[in-house]
Design a protein around this motif. Structure first.
Motif, PDB file in Angstrom:
ATOM      1  N   THR A  16       7.810  -5.534  -5.227  1.00 22.14           N
ATOM      2  CA  THR A  16       7.107  -5.267  -3.973  1.00 22.14           C
ATOM      3  C   THR A  16       8.044  -5.536  -2.814  1.00 22.14           C
ATOM      4  N   GLN A  37       4.539   4.039  -1.883  1.00 26.09           N
ATOM      5  CA  GLN A  37       4.205   3.449  -0.589  1.00 26.09           C
ATOM      6  C   GLN A  37       2.757   2.988  -0.680  1.00 26.09           C
ATOM      7  N   THR A  38       2.555   1.673  -0.611  1.00 24.23           N
ATOM      8  CA  THR A  38       1.226   1.102  -0.836  1.00 24.23           C
ATOM      9  C   THR A  38       0.606   0.534   0.430  1.00 24.23           C
ATOM     10  N   PRO A  93       8.028  -5.742   1.276  1.00 28.01           N
ATOM     11  CA  PRO A  93       7.161  -5.762   2.458  1.00 28.01           C
ATOM     12  C   PRO A  93       7.840  -5.075   3.651  1.00 28.01           C
ATOM     13  N   GLU A  94       8.449  -3.939   3.392  1.00 29.32           N
ATOM     14  CA  GLU A  94       9.236  -3.256   4.423  1.00 29.32           C
ATOM     15  C   GLU A  94       9.302  -1.777   4.094  1.00 29.32           C
ATOM     16  N   SER A 138      -0.536   4.997   0.812  1.00 28.84           N
ATOM     17  CA  SER A 138      -0.841   4.051   1.888  1.00 28.84           C
ATOM     18  C   SER A 138      -2.215   4.264   2.520  1.00 28.84           C
ATOM     19  N   GLN A 154       4.008  -0.382   5.773  1.00 25.66           N
ATOM     20  CA  GLN A 154       5.418  -0.675   5.524  1.00 25.66           C
ATOM     21  C   GLN A 154       5.675  -1.054   4.066  1.00 25.66           C
ATOM     22  N   GLU A 155       4.639  -1.471   3.339  1.00 24.74           N
ATOM     23  CA  GLU A 155       4.823  -1.991   1.983  1.00 24.74           C
ATOM     24  C   GLU A 155       5.117  -0.881   0.974  1.00 24.74           C
ATOM     25  N   HIS A 156       6.075  -1.151   0.100  1.00 20.97           N
ATOM     26  CA  HIS A 156       6.432  -0.243  -0.984  1.00 20.97           C
ATOM     27  C   HIS A 156       6.512  -1.023  -2.293  1.00 20.97           C
ATOM     28  N   ARG A 157       6.263  -0.314  -3.378  1.00 17.25           N
ATOM     29  CA  ARG A 157       6.462  -0.885  -4.708  1.00 17.25           C
ATOM     30  C   ARG A 157       7.401   0.021  -5.471  1.00 17.25           C
TER      31      ARG A 157
END
Length: 196
Positions: free
Chosen positions: A39, A130-131, A41-42, A93, A134-137
Motif C-alpha cells: 500500500t 488506485q484505491t 499512501p501517495e 478510487s 492518492q492511495e495505491h496498492r
C-alpha cells in the motif's frame, strides 16, 4: 510472440524440483502462488512503475523463466532472452470503502486461483490499483518456483529504486545482480552424501 527468444536451459534446485513434481502430479489451483500487496499512501505514476518492472525483467533471468519438461530428459528451467509481461493499472478510487474491500478480496482470490502455466513465461504479473484519491496498492503475484522470501525483498527494493529513478527521468544504476545459475552451479558441486 515475435519478440520472445528462448536462450538457455538450466537444471532446477531441489526445492524447485519438488514444487514442479507436486504441481504436475496433483495440480491444485492457487497452490504455490504468492501475492505481495504493497500500500502506497501517495500518487504512483503507472508509466514509471511499469518501466521499473520492465527493467527488472531484463535484469533478472529468473523473471524470464518457465519450466520445460517435454523433449528433455529432466525438467529444466527455460530462460527467455526477451519477453512481454503483464502489468495493468486500474482506478477503483470511486468505490465506497465496503465495496472497495470486497473488490480487492475478490480480485486477490481470483488472481491466486488463475495461477500460472509452468511452461509459459513469465510466471509473474503486476497490478497497480488506485484505491483512493492518492492511495495505491501494488499487487505482485508470482509462482514460488521463482523467488523465496529473501529474493522477493531484494527484487522489490530494486524495483522501487528503479521506479524512483524513472519517475525523475533517470536510468537506474545498481550493481549487477548475482545470477541464480551461479547458485545452481554451486549445488551441482556439492557432495550430498556428506550432507546426510
Amino acid at each position: 510472440m515475435s519478440d520472445e527468444t528462448a536462450t538457455t536451459l538450466f537444471p532446477l534446485s531441489p526445492m524447485q524440483q519438488g514444487m514442479v513434481f507436486h504441481s504436475l502430479y496433483a495440480p491444485r489451483r492457487g497452490v504455490d502462488i504468492e501475492q505481495v500487496v504493497i500500500t502506497f499512501p501517495e500518487d504512483i505514476e503507472a508509466r514509471a512503475m511499469a518501466e521499473a518492472w520492465r527493467w527488472a525483467l531484463g535484469r533478472h533471468a529468473i523473471l524470464r523463466t518457465a519450466m520445460r519438461w517435454q523433449g528433455v530428459e529432466q525438467v529444466r528451467q527455460e530462460v527467455w532472452e526477451r519477453l512481454p509481461f503483464e502489468f495493468a493499472a486500474h482506478d477503483w478510487s470511486d468505490l465506497p470503502a465496503a465495496a472497495l474491500r470486497r473488490q480487492l478480496e475478490d480480485f486477490l482470490r481470483a488472481d491466486r486461483a488463475r495461477g500460472f502455466r509452468l511452461d509459459v513465461a513469465p510466471l509473474w504479473r503486476v497490478r497497480l490499483l488506485q484505491t483512493g484519491g492518492q492511495e495505491h496498492r501494488l499487487v505482485f503475484s508470482f509462482h514460488h518456483l521463482l523467488l523465496d522470501s529473501r529474493a522477493v525483498v531484494v527484487l522489490l527494493n530494486e524495483v522501487l529504486t528503479a521506479y524512483d529513478d524513472f519517475r525523475r527521468g533517470l536510468e537506474p544504476n545498481l550493481p549487477p545482480p548475482v545470477p541464480y545459475r551461479h547458485y545452481l552451479e554451486w549445488l551441482e558441486t556439492q557432495d550430498w552424501r556428506e550432507g546426510e
